[in-house]
Design an enzyme around this catalytic site. Structure first.
Site, PDB file in Angstrom:
ATOM      1  CG  HIS A 103      -0.170   0.125   2.536  1.00 27.20           C
ATOM      2  ND1 HIS A 103       0.552  -0.922   3.078  1.00 27.20           N
ATOM      3  CD2 HIS A 103      -0.001   1.169   3.391  1.00 27.20           C
ATOM      4  CE1 HIS A 103       1.107  -0.548   4.207  1.00 27.20           C
ATOM      5  NE2 HIS A 103       0.806   0.730   4.431  1.00 27.20           N
ATOM      6  CG  ASP A 105       1.688   4.919   4.979  1.00 24.98           C
ATOM      7  OD1 ASP A 105       1.169   3.786   5.120  1.00 24.98           O
ATOM      8  OD2 ASP A 105       2.816   5.206   5.414  1.00 24.98           O
ATOM      9  CG  HIS A 261       5.041   0.943   3.092  1.00 27.44           C
ATOM     10  ND1 HIS A 261       4.367   2.051   2.618  1.00 27.44           N
ATOM     11  CD2 HIS A 261       4.559   0.738   4.343  1.00 27.44           C
ATOM     12  CE1 HIS A 261       3.535   2.498   3.536  1.00 27.44           C
ATOM     13  NE2 HIS A 261       3.615   1.710   4.594  1.00 27.44           N
ATOM     14  NE  ARG A 276       2.186   5.226  10.088  1.00 27.19           N
ATOM     15  CZ  ARG A 276       1.509   5.027   8.969  1.00 27.19           C
ATOM     16  NH1 ARG A 276       1.828   4.060   8.162  1.00 27.19           N
ATOM     17  NH2 ARG A 276       0.493   5.788   8.666  1.00 27.19           N
TER      18      ARG A 276
HETATM   19  C1  SIN Z   1       3.260   0.725   7.927  1.00 29.86           C
HETATM   20  O1  SIN Z   1       2.590   0.313   6.986  1.00 29.86           O
HETATM   21  O2  SIN Z   1       3.423   1.914   8.140  1.00 29.86           O
HETATM   22  C2  SIN Z   1       3.954  -0.259   8.851  1.00 29.86           C
HETATM   23  C3  SIN Z   1       5.234  -0.709   8.280  1.00 29.86           C
HETATM   24  C4  SIN Z   1       5.951  -1.664   9.207  1.00 29.86           C
HETATM   25  O3  SIN Z   1       5.497  -1.911  10.322  1.00 29.86           O
HETATM   26  O4  SIN Z   1       6.986  -2.185   8.798  1.00 29.86           O
END
Ligand code: SIN
Length: 297
Positions: A103, A105, A261, A276
């Protein structure tokens, strides 16, 4: 002058670079921030090993790249509301992890985040890597005919699959360690161009993903599925990817306008926690809108 000794080294052919010779526990000078931003735009993913920052430090570093983004559905930390804890507990076996499918974000927002930053706090002894796929390469490697067709198409994005009333996270047994509020708000839809022109680099990226893109605009889901499925497969081909192997205190940031990612869920029985933040981004521009904007300058 940027910080002396700062080194940026590529980690894969498609995207990603490691940045060393920098201490993120201290405030940075504007030329150093400009160097990091330029490296971000060049490599799309930057990873900074061994940066023992706390939430205040993560917020300070995020602030160098613009205002904070809006975090829907996930509650922020009490003391640092712009920071969300991405957690999977050791006893959450066979549950969906956060971000565990390809996806970009919050692509269902009107202005999805430009950058996301993720800082490792507690890691499993193996696994739990994060993968990235370069969407400029995904776009550029399509045939001229398909690019021509997709260049005029829009797609509908929605948070309903993960966060809707029947979504993955509506089930309290899934990802229960995270402070997620699933519900009706996730049914909202947002239309974005399939070919997105990056506001800073001017490069075109493929901008669909399998979590949030539900159909092409003015088409049904069934009509859209064959081509969307093809694009979802194509966009994450191994030769477009890089992979981050986390170590304690690694900070990784990425450009959601240029990569997708995937958080690999291969560490059942172990705890993983990362913190995050995001930066607010721009409304995605189509190729035609980008040409119009250039002509008006
Ligand atoms: C995310 O999608 O922001 C999480 C990525 C992760 O936990 O590696």
């Amino acid at each position: 002058m940027p910080q002396q000794g700062l080194k940026v080294e590529r980690i894969a052919g498609a995207c990603g670079a490691e940045v060393t010779g920098i201490d993120l526990t201290r405030p940075l000078e504007p030329p150093t921030v400009a160097t990091i931003r330029a490296a971000m735009l060049e490599h799309q993913v930057l990873t900074f090993p061994d940066q023992p920052i706390d939430d205040a430090g993560l917020e300070r570093f995020t602030g160098y790249f613009g205002p904070f983004g809006i975090e829907p559905f996930v509650e922020g930390e009490e003391t640092h509301p712009h920071v969300i804890a991405v957690v999977k507990e050791a006893d959450e076996r066979r549950t969906a992890n956060f971000g565990g499918n390809w996806h970009s974000d919050w692509s269902f927002q009107e202005r999805p985040p430009s950058f996301t930053l993720l800082h490792a706090r507690e890691l499993p002894p193996f696994g739990g890597d994060t993968m990235f796929a370069n969407q400029y390469l995904a776009w550029e490697s399509l045939s001229a005919g398909l690019r021509h067709m997709l260049g005029g198409l829009n797609a509908v994005h929605s948070a309903r699959r993960p966060y809707g009333p029947q979504g993955t996270y509506a089930d309290r047994n899934k990802a229960r360690s995270m402070k997620i509020q699933a519900g009706e708000a996730a049914l909202a839809e947002m239309v974005h161009p399939v070919a997105r022109v990056h506001g800073e680099t001017g490069r075109t990226a493929l901008y669909v993903n399998r979590v949030y893109t539900i159909r092409f605009a003015d088409m049904t889901e069934r009509e859209s599925a064959p081509l969307l499925n093809y694009l979802n497969e194509h966009s994450v081909r191994p030769e477009f990817t890089c992979r981050i192997r986390w170590a304690p205190h690694t900070l990784t940031m990425w450009d959601n306008r240029a990569v997708q990612h995937f958080a690999v869920n291969d560490y059942d029985g172990f705890r993983r926690e990362l913190h995050r933040t995001t930066n607010a981004g721009e409304r995605p521009l189509s190729i035609a809108e980008s040409h119009q904007a250039q002509a008006a300058e």
